[in-house]
Write a protein that holds these residues in place. Structure first.
Motif, PDB file in Angstrom:
ATOM      1  N   ILE A 108       0.790  -1.199  -0.064  1.00 23.92           N
ATOM      2  CA  ILE A 108       0.035   0.100   0.046  1.00 23.92           C
ATOM      3  C   ILE A 108       0.799   1.317   0.006  1.00 23.92           C
ATOM      4  O   ILE A 108       1.882   1.422   0.647  1.00 23.92           O
ATOM      5  CB  ILE A 108      -1.037   0.049   1.497  1.00 23.92           C
ATOM      6  CG1 ILE A 108      -1.811  -1.302   1.355  1.00 23.92           C
ATOM      7  CG2 ILE A 108      -2.145   1.180   1.323  1.00 23.92           C
ATOM      8  CD1 ILE A 108      -2.688  -1.613   0.098  1.00 23.92           C
ATOM      9  N   ARG A 166      -2.742   3.072   7.030  1.00 27.06           N
ATOM     10  CA  ARG A 166      -3.579   2.894   8.336  1.00 27.06           C
ATOM     11  C   ARG A 166      -4.776   3.555   7.996  1.00 27.06           C
ATOM     12  O   ARG A 166      -5.389   4.392   9.093  1.00 27.06           O
ATOM     13  CB  ARG A 166      -2.684   4.056   9.250  1.00 27.06           C
ATOM     14  CG  ARG A 166      -2.338   3.539  10.634  1.00 27.06           C
ATOM     15  CD  ARG A 166      -2.014   1.895  10.620  1.00 27.06           C
ATOM     16  NE  ARG A 166      -2.384   1.456  11.917  1.00 27.06           N
ATOM     17  CZ  ARG A 166      -1.938   1.485  13.196  1.00 27.06           C
ATOM     18  NH1 ARG A 166      -0.759   2.043  13.223  1.00 27.06           N
ATOM     19  NH2 ARG A 166      -2.399   0.815  14.036  1.00 27.06           N
ATOM     20  N   GLY A 209      -7.232   1.327   6.338  1.00 31.28           N
ATOM     21  CA  GLY A 209      -8.090   0.229   6.041  1.00 31.28           C
ATOM     22  C   GLY A 209      -8.065  -0.195   4.634  1.00 31.28           C
ATOM     23  O   GLY A 209      -8.629  -1.319   4.468  1.00 31.28           O
ATOM     24  N   GLY A 265      -5.250  -1.827   3.091  1.00 31.57           N
ATOM     25  CA  GLY A 265      -4.726  -3.120   3.259  1.00 31.57           C
ATOM     26  C   GLY A 265      -5.619  -4.234   3.753  1.00 31.57           C
ATOM     27  O   GLY A 265      -6.004  -5.162   3.067  1.00 31.57           O
ATOM     28  N   GLN A 311      -4.447  -9.863  13.076  1.00 29.79           N
ATOM     29  CA  GLN A 311      -5.622  -9.137  13.262  1.00 29.79           C
ATOM     30  C   GLN A 311      -6.831  -9.772  12.474  1.00 29.79           C
ATOM     31  O   GLN A 311      -8.112  -9.989  12.826  1.00 29.79           O
ATOM     32  CB  GLN A 311      -5.643  -7.727  13.254  1.00 29.79           C
ATOM     33  CG  GLN A 311      -6.695  -6.947  13.704  1.00 29.79           C
ATOM     34  CD  GLN A 311      -6.799  -5.310  13.168  1.00 29.79           C
ATOM     35  OE1 GLN A 311      -7.226  -5.166  12.130  1.00 29.79           O
ATOM     36  NE2 GLN A 311      -6.122  -4.595  14.166  1.00 29.79           N
TER      37      GLN A 311
HETATM   38  C1  LIG Z   1       1.253  -4.013   5.832  1.00 34.36           C
HETATM   39  C2  LIG Z   1       0.423  -2.770   4.887  1.00 34.36           C
HETATM   40  C3  LIG Z   1       0.094  -3.612   3.639  1.00 34.36           C
HETATM   41  C4  LIG Z   1      -0.691  -2.353   5.687  1.00 34.36           C
HETATM   42  O1  LIG Z   1      -1.419  -1.738   4.753  1.00 34.36           O
HETATM   43  P1  LIG Z   1      -2.549  -0.545   5.530  1.00 34.36           P
HETATM   44  O2  LIG Z   1      -3.332  -0.311   4.605  1.00 34.36           O
HETATM   45  O3  LIG Z   1      -1.729   0.370   6.277  1.00 34.36           O
HETATM   46  O4  LIG Z   1      -3.218  -1.570   6.588  1.00 34.36           O
HETATM   47  P2  LIG Z   1      -4.850  -1.112   7.282  1.00 34.36           P
HETATM   48  O5  LIG Z   1      -5.103   0.306   7.327  1.00 34.36           O
HETATM   49  O6  LIG Z   1      -5.591  -2.028   6.710  1.00 34.36           O
HETATM   50  O7  LIG Z   1      -4.369  -1.770   8.705  1.00 34.36           O
HETATM   51  C5  LIG Z   1      -4.899  -2.700   9.319  1.00 34.36           C
HETATM   52  C6  LIG Z   1      -4.469  -3.100  10.749  1.00 34.36           C
HETATM   53  O8  LIG Z   1      -3.034  -3.414  10.477  1.00 34.36           O
HETATM   54  C7  LIG Z   1      -2.271  -3.098  11.444  1.00 34.36           C
HETATM   55  N1  LIG Z   1      -1.094  -2.238  11.207  1.00 34.36           N
HETATM   56  C8  LIG Z   1      -1.224  -1.593   9.894  1.00 34.36           C
HETATM   57  N2  LIG Z   1      -0.022  -0.722   9.966  1.00 34.36           N
HETATM   58  C9  LIG Z   1       0.386  -0.591  11.195  1.00 34.36           C
HETATM   59  C10 LIG Z   1       1.252   0.099  11.745  1.00 34.36           C
HETATM   60  N3  LIG Z   1       2.127   0.864  11.050  1.00 34.36           N
HETATM   61  N4  LIG Z   1       1.797  -0.345  12.973  1.00 34.36           N
HETATM   62  C11 LIG Z   1       1.173  -1.244  13.748  1.00 34.36           C
HETATM   63  N5  LIG Z   1       0.071  -1.968  12.955  1.00 34.36           N
HETATM   64  C12 LIG Z   1      -0.270  -1.645  12.017  1.00 34.36           C
HETATM   65  C13 LIG Z   1      -3.177  -2.446  12.485  1.00 34.36           C
HETATM   66  O9  LIG Z   1      -3.447  -3.759  13.425  1.00 34.36           O
HETATM   67  C14 LIG Z   1      -4.378  -2.038  11.772  1.00 34.36           C
HETATM   68  O10 LIG Z   1      -5.516  -1.991  12.264  1.00 34.36           O
HETATM   69  P3  LIG Z   1      -5.874  -0.560  13.218  1.00 34.36           P
HETATM   70  O11 LIG Z   1      -5.457   0.588  12.328  1.00 34.36           O
HETATM   71  O12 LIG Z   1      -7.387  -0.771  13.283  1.00 34.36           O
HETATM   72  O13 LIG Z   1      -5.104  -0.694  14.207  1.00 34.36           O
HETATM   73  C15 LIG Z   1       1.206  -1.709   4.650  1.00 34.36           C
HETATM   74  O14 LIG Z   1       1.906  -1.238   5.632  1.00 34.36           O
HETATM   75  C16 LIG Z   1       2.523  -2.060   3.543  1.00 34.36           C
HETATM   76  O15 LIG Z   1       2.305  -1.753   2.342  1.00 34.36           O
HETATM   77  N6  LIG Z   1       3.625  -2.212   4.047  1.00 34.36           N
HETATM   78  C17 LIG Z   1       4.838  -2.358   3.347  1.00 34.36           C
HETATM   79  C18 LIG Z   1       4.852  -3.913   2.688  1.00 34.36           C
HETATM   80  C19 LIG Z   1       4.423  -4.995   3.241  1.00 34.36           C
HETATM   81  O16 LIG Z   1       4.918  -5.139   4.424  1.00 34.36           O
HETATM   82  N7  LIG Z   1       3.780  -5.798   2.660  1.00 34.36           N
HETATM   83  C20 LIG Z   1       3.386  -7.127   3.428  1.00 34.36           C
HETATM   84  C21 LIG Z   1       4.511  -8.098   2.903  1.00 34.36           C
HETATM   85  S1  LIG Z   1       4.056  -9.647   3.690  1.00 34.36           S
END
Ligand SMILES: CC(C)(COP(=O)(O)OP(=O)(O)OC[C@H]1O[C@@H](n2cnc3c(N)ncnc32)[C@H](O)[C@@H]1OP(=O)(O)O)[C@@H](O)C(=O)NCCC(=O)NCCS
Length: 177
Positions: free
Chosen positions: A92, A98, A100, A102, A140
């Motif tokens: 993302i 952060r 929702g 993902g 989660q």
């Molecule tokens: C992991 C990733 C896909 C999450 O995407 P996102 O759209 O930010 O996730 P969401 O907003 O749907 O988050 C859902 C939950 O994930 C967790 N979460 C997401 N980002 C977080 C952070 N920076 N720190 C702690 N928890 C986190 C939380 O539990 C969150 O729920 P909450 O917001 O109700 O607390 C994104 O951070 C990303 O692209 N990271 C880099 C690439 C990566 O790691 N890909 C996965 C490879 S296995």
């Protein structure tokens, strides 16, 4: 400049990848650890697999801009997922994290697998700090370790051996659909 009246997570759409996405993906998601050529090759390969139904790439779109991507991979490199589809290559854009997005993308890929009749879905996650958000997200959403420890390059690690802590050191998790 026109003010964005809606929260960023609304008015997002998730759709299948198209050939014309490749250049936008290359331009937007060429990371410092890669090159334009390698990134283009990666996306050309993903698109080929997408056309061959080996993977389906979901593109998250907002106002014509790509806000993220992720795949349902039906031929995992992890031998224990031989009949389990894998959620693969999720990313993302930092501007949309952060919110929702993902969670929505994973729900979209899970629904695709469910409709195809799969009873289980899997995902692999790295062990170092950059994977912290992904680890929390998957836990989660109900993913649990598959019970076989961690792997390095898809092979079980051996007690007492040394392995680099890099992107090939993976914990695999599963979830019933
Ligand atoms: C992991 C990733 C896909 C999450 O995407 P996102 O759209 O930010 O996730 P969401 O907003 O749907 O988050 C859902 C939950 O994930 C967790 N979460 C997401 N980002 C977080 C952070 N920076 N720190 C702690 N928890 C986190 C939380 O539990 C969150 O729920 P909450 O917001 O109700 O607390 C994104 O951070 C990303 O692209 N990271 C880099 C690439 C990566 O790691 N890909 C996965 C490879 S296995």
């Amino acid at each position: 400049m026109k003010k964005d009246l809606y929260p960023k997570s609304q008015d997002i759409a998730i759709r299948h990848m198209r050939a014309e996405d490749i250049e936008q993906l290359v331009a937007q998601f060429c990371f410092p650890w890669s090159s334009i050529e390698a990134t283009r090759k990666l996306w050309q390969n993903y698109y080929k697999e997408h056309q061959e139904n080996i993977r389906t790439v979901g593109i998250v779109e907002k106002g014509g801009r790509i806000a993220g991507y992720g795949s349902l991979l039906r031929r995992s490199e992890y031998p224990r997922f031989s009949d389990i589809p894998e959620i693969n290559a999720i990313w993302i854009d930092e501007d949309y994290r952060r919110l929702g997005v993902g969670k929505k993308l994973i729900a979209y890929l899970e629904e695709m697998a469910r409709k195809e009749g799969y009873k289980q879905i899997g995902i692999g996650v790295g062990l170092y700090q950059d994977y912290g958000p992904a680890q929390k997200l998957y836990f989660q959403l109900g993913y649990v370790p598959d019970g076989n420890g961690v792997t390095y390059k898809c092979q079980p690690v051996k007690p007492g051996e040394k392995y680099p802590v890099d992107d090939d050191l993976i914990l695999w998790m599963v979830k019933p659909l």
